[in-house]
Design a protein around this motif. Structure first.
Motif, mmCIF file in Angstrom:
data_model
loop_
_atom_site.group_PDB
_atom_site.id
_atom_site.type_symbol
_atom_site.label_atom_id
_atom_site.label_comp_id
_atom_site.label_asym_id
_atom_site.label_seq_id
_atom_site.Cartn_x
_atom_site.Cartn_y
_atom_site.Cartn_z
ATOM 1 N N PHE A 31 6.191 13.497 14.963
ATOM 2 C CA PHE A 31 7.290 13.705 15.902
ATOM 3 C C PHE A 31 7.356 15.176 16.314
ATOM 4 O O PHE A 31 7.512 15.491 17.496
ATOM 5 C CB PHE A 31 8.620 13.261 15.289
ATOM 6 N N PHE A 32 7.234 16.081 15.358
ATOM 7 C CA PHE A 32 7.332 17.504 15.678
ATOM 8 C C PHE A 32 6.109 18.023 16.421
ATOM 9 O O PHE A 32 6.218 18.931 17.243
ATOM 10 C CB PHE A 32 7.636 18.335 14.433
ATOM 11 N N LYS A 33 4.935 17.445 16.160
ATOM 12 C CA LYS A 33 3.757 17.816 16.935
ATOM 13 C C LYS A 33 3.992 17.513 18.411
ATOM 14 O O LYS A 33 3.614 18.291 19.284
ATOM 15 C CB LYS A 33 2.519 17.042 16.455
ATOM 16 N N ASP A 70 12.928 19.537 8.724
ATOM 17 C CA ASP A 70 12.811 19.695 10.176
ATOM 18 C C ASP A 70 12.563 21.154 10.561
ATOM 19 O O ASP A 70 11.754 21.439 11.448
ATOM 20 C CB ASP A 70 14.058 19.175 10.877
ATOM 21 N N LEU A 71 13.251 22.068 9.909
ATOM 22 C CA LEU A 71 13.034 23.481 10.206
ATOM 23 C C LEU A 71 11.614 23.914 9.850
ATOM 24 O O LEU A 71 10.990 24.679 10.584
ATOM 25 C CB LEU A 71 14.051 24.346 9.467
ATOM 26 N N TYR A 78 5.943 24.943 16.516
ATOM 27 C CA TYR A 78 6.403 25.679 17.695
ATOM 28 C C TYR A 78 5.758 27.061 17.694
ATOM 29 O O TYR A 78 5.789 27.762 16.672
ATOM 30 C CB TYR A 78 7.933 25.824 17.695
ATOM 31 N N PRO A 79 5.182 27.466 18.824
ATOM 32 C CA PRO A 79 4.598 28.811 18.867
ATOM 33 C C PRO A 79 5.663 29.859 18.520
ATOM 34 O O PRO A 79 6.725 29.878 19.114
ATOM 35 C CB PRO A 79 4.156 28.957 20.335
ATOM 36 N N ASN A 80 5.381 30.663 17.551
ATOM 37 C CA ASN A 80 6.301 31.706 17.089
ATOM 38 C C ASN A 80 7.568 31.129 16.435
ATOM 39 O O ASN A 80 8.579 31.815 16.307
ATOM 40 C CB ASN A 80 6.669 32.653 18.240
#
Length: 125
Positions: A31-33, A70-71, A78-80
């Motif tokens: 999901f995060f990807k 999640d964090l 996420y980039p950066n």
């Protein structure tokens, strides 16, 4: 006519905004990807990231563990993301949970902090 089916992102966004986090398909690596860039928000203010950081201190240990997970995934995908999460205070809050009585919460907090610190998480096994 008034029925609208929510996307997985909308379901996740609603879950975070209400603070009612529950393990499921929106709390996964996949999901995060696919959705990490959505965490920016419409105004680029990282509103959901800020809510997740506040949920780390939830009295509900499952909610706190999911927020940590999640964090950590945000930081990975996420980039950066690592810098953003640290700048918003996520690292300090997550570190306070590393010695929590709940071993599951401890584990997610430790992984969260580790994902904020390690550049190439994929190589750490």
């Amino acid at each position: 006519d008034n029925f609208k089916e929510m996307t997985r992102w909308e379901v996740y966004q609603n879950e975070v905004e209400t603070g009612q986090l529950q393990w499921g398909s929106t709390h996964t690596d996949t999901f995060f990807k696919e959705n990490a860039t959505m965490m920016e928000g419409k105004d680029g203010d990282f509103h959901l990231v800020k809510i997740l950081i506040s949920l780390i201190t939830s009295k509900d240990e499952d909610v706190a563990a999911i927020a940590c997970f999640d964090l950590g995934e945000f930081c990975r995908h996420y980039p950066n993301g690592r810098t953003i999460a640290k700048r918003l205070g996520a690292k300090e809050l997550a570190m306070t949970l590393i010695e929590h009585d709940n071993p599951e919460l401890q584990r997610h907090a430790l992984q969260c902090v580790s994902k904020m610190m390690v550049h190439n998480w994929e190589y750490v096994k």
